[in-house]
Design an enzyme around this catalytic site. Sequence first.
Site, PDB file in Angstrom:
ATOM      1  N   HIS A  53     -21.656 -19.494   2.989  1.00 23.40           N
ATOM      2  CA  HIS A  53     -21.475 -19.603   4.434  1.00 23.40           C
ATOM      3  C   HIS A  53     -21.705 -18.242   5.077  1.00 23.40           C
ATOM      4  CE1 HIS A  53     -18.874 -23.505   4.259  1.00 23.40           C
ATOM      5  NE2 HIS A  53     -20.054 -23.632   3.689  1.00 23.40           N
TER       6      HIS A  53
ATOM      7  N   GLU B 219     -19.893 -16.545   7.128  1.00 22.30           N
ATOM      8  CA  GLU B 219     -18.712 -15.689   7.050  1.00 22.30           C
ATOM      9  C   GLU B 219     -18.601 -15.038   5.673  1.00 22.30           C
ATOM     10  OE1 GLU B 219     -17.364 -19.495   9.304  1.00 22.30           O
ATOM     11  OE2 GLU B 219     -18.868 -18.933   7.828  1.00 22.30           O
TER      12      GLU B 219
ATOM     13  N   CYS C  14     -14.681 -22.898   8.116  1.00 22.56           N
ATOM     14  CA  CYS C  14     -14.086 -23.932   7.271  1.00 22.56           C
ATOM     15  C   CYS C  14     -12.885 -23.336   6.537  1.00 22.56           C
ATOM     16  CB  CYS C  14     -15.120 -24.450   6.274  1.00 22.56           C
ATOM     17  SG  CYS C  14     -15.521 -23.256   4.964  1.00 22.56           S
TER      18      CYS C  14
ATOM     19  N   CYS D 238     -13.776 -20.386   4.102  1.00 24.42           N
ATOM     20  CA  CYS D 238     -14.011 -19.130   4.816  1.00 24.42           C
ATOM     21  C   CYS D 238     -12.720 -18.609   5.447  1.00 24.42           C
ATOM     22  CB  CYS D 238     -15.099 -19.318   5.874  1.00 24.42           C
ATOM     23  SG  CYS D 238     -16.723 -19.601   5.126  1.00 24.42           S
TER      24      CYS D 238
END
Length: 150
Positions: free
Chosen positions: A77, A79, A105, A108
């Site tokens: 992801h 992040e 999410c 993260c």
Amino acid sequence: MRPSWDEYFMEIVNVVKNRSTCLRRHIGALIVKDKRILSTGYNGAPKGLKHCEEIGCMRKKLNVPSGERHELCRALHAEQNAIVQAANSGVSIKDATIYVTNQPCVLCAKMIINAGIKRVVFGGKYPDELAVSLFRDADIELIEFDKFRE
């Protein structure tokens, strides 16, 4: 009119997301401290591996709904990539702000909490209430930035 700092950094994160190689969603992240950009990230395959653009998306093939079965995705992801980039460069992100095109999410969120980031500014909702709950429990400021909803 001169943009606020949040507007300025959200504009930048919306450019960063254009590097994404995900077939389902383009996400960008930007870590900032003291009004200085420390790190950026976008969602895509690990360094040196083929991207989903090249080999297809397993989650898409299996019809996995958004927000579920993250382990089936070969990509990191945005992040996660921003946090890893800071770590690889030896840059402390403790007490920083992370700007993200969409709400992080739960995976993260846990990384953001352990990285010591204190503020999350995001542009669009993501179906993950556990992430919101963890941010609340960790006393991390979570700000939905209405101007950039997708």
